[in-house]
Design a protein around this motif. Structure first.
Motif, PDB file in Angstrom:
ATOM      1  N   VAL A  66      -1.962  -3.349  -1.667  1.00 22.10           N
ATOM      2  CA  VAL A  66      -0.966  -3.193  -2.726  1.00 22.10           C
ATOM      3  C   VAL A  66       0.281  -2.611  -2.078  1.00 22.10           C
ATOM      4  N   ASP A  67       1.401  -3.300  -2.198  1.00 22.19           N
ATOM      5  CA  ASP A  67       2.655  -2.831  -1.607  1.00 22.19           C
ATOM      6  C   ASP A  67       3.146  -1.566  -2.315  1.00 22.19           C
ATOM      7  N   GLY A  68       3.873  -0.744  -1.568  1.00 20.64           N
ATOM      8  CA  GLY A  68       4.470   0.443  -2.156  1.00 20.64           C
ATOM      9  C   GLY A  68       5.507   0.055  -3.206  1.00 20.64           C
ATOM     10  N   TYR A  69       5.704   0.957  -4.180  1.00 20.40           N
ATOM     11  CA  TYR A  69       6.656   0.661  -5.247  1.00 20.40           C
ATOM     12  C   TYR A  69       7.166   1.962  -5.859  1.00 20.40           C
ATOM     13  N   PHE A  70       8.269   1.867  -6.596  1.00 22.21           N
ATOM     14  CA  PHE A  70       8.827   3.008  -7.310  1.00 22.21           C
ATOM     15  C   PHE A  70       8.419   2.934  -8.773  1.00 22.21           C
ATOM     16  N   THR A 130       9.326   8.181  -8.805  1.00 21.89           N
ATOM     17  CA  THR A 130       8.303   8.541  -7.829  1.00 21.89           C
ATOM     18  C   THR A 130       7.902   7.312  -7.032  1.00 21.89           C
ATOM     19  N   TYR A 131       7.798   7.486  -5.700  1.00 21.58           N
ATOM     20  CA  TYR A 131       7.384   6.381  -4.841  1.00 21.58           C
ATOM     21  C   TYR A 131       5.867   6.426  -4.659  1.00 21.58           C
ATOM     22  N   VAL A 132       5.215   5.309  -4.864  1.00 16.72           N
ATOM     23  CA  VAL A 132       3.774   5.172  -4.637  1.00 16.72           C
ATOM     24  C   VAL A 132       3.604   4.405  -3.336  1.00 16.72           C
ATOM     25  N   GLU A 133       2.927   5.026  -2.343  1.00 18.19           N
ATOM     26  CA  GLU A 133       2.747   4.388  -1.042  1.00 18.19           C
ATOM     27  C   GLU A 133       1.815   3.183  -1.142  1.00 18.19           C
ATOM     28  N   SER A 134       1.963   2.277  -0.177  1.00 20.87           N
ATOM     29  CA  SER A 134       1.074   1.120  -0.149  1.00 20.87           C
ATOM     30  C   SER A 134      -0.356   1.599   0.104  1.00 20.87           C
ATOM     31  N   HIS A 135      -1.318   0.862  -0.442  1.00 17.03           N
ATOM     32  CA  HIS A 135      -2.723   1.251  -0.329  1.00 17.03           C
ATOM     33  C   HIS A 135      -3.608   0.017  -0.529  1.00 17.03           C
ATOM     34  N   ARG A 157      -7.038  -1.742  -2.292  1.00 21.77           N
ATOM     35  CA  ARG A 157      -7.949  -1.682  -3.435  1.00 21.77           C
ATOM     36  C   ARG A 157      -8.882  -2.879  -3.351  1.00 21.77           C
ATOM     37  N   THR A 158      -9.976  -2.820  -4.068  1.00 23.14           N
ATOM     38  CA  THR A 158     -10.880  -3.962  -4.135  1.00 23.14           C
ATOM     39  C   THR A 158     -10.425  -4.877  -5.255  1.00 23.14           C
TER      40      THR A 158
END
Length: 58
Positions: free
Chosen positions: A28-32, A37-42, A44-45
């Motif tokens: 999952v690409d990072g997004y605002f 707030t910035y959510v870092e890429s991570h 997931r299943t």
């Protein structure tokens, strides 16, 4: 007899491939978020509705 053994082997390989594809990881690409707030890429299943095979565990 050889055909039966080959067919069982083929079915086994197909079954393993389907199981692997169902549990594949997705990046999952990072997004605002809307609040800035910035959510870092991570990773997931793939969601499939089965609790025991996902990271969250429901």
């Amino acid at each position: 007899m050889k055909k039966v053994i080959m067919m069982i082997g083929l079915i086994s390989v197909i079954g393993l491939n389907l199981n692997t594809a169902a549990n594949a990881l997705v990046l999952v690409d990072g997004y605002f978020k809307s609040n800035g707030t910035y959510v870092e890429s991570h990773y997931r299943t793939n969601p499939d509705g089965i609790c025991w095979n996902n990271f969250s565990g429901c």
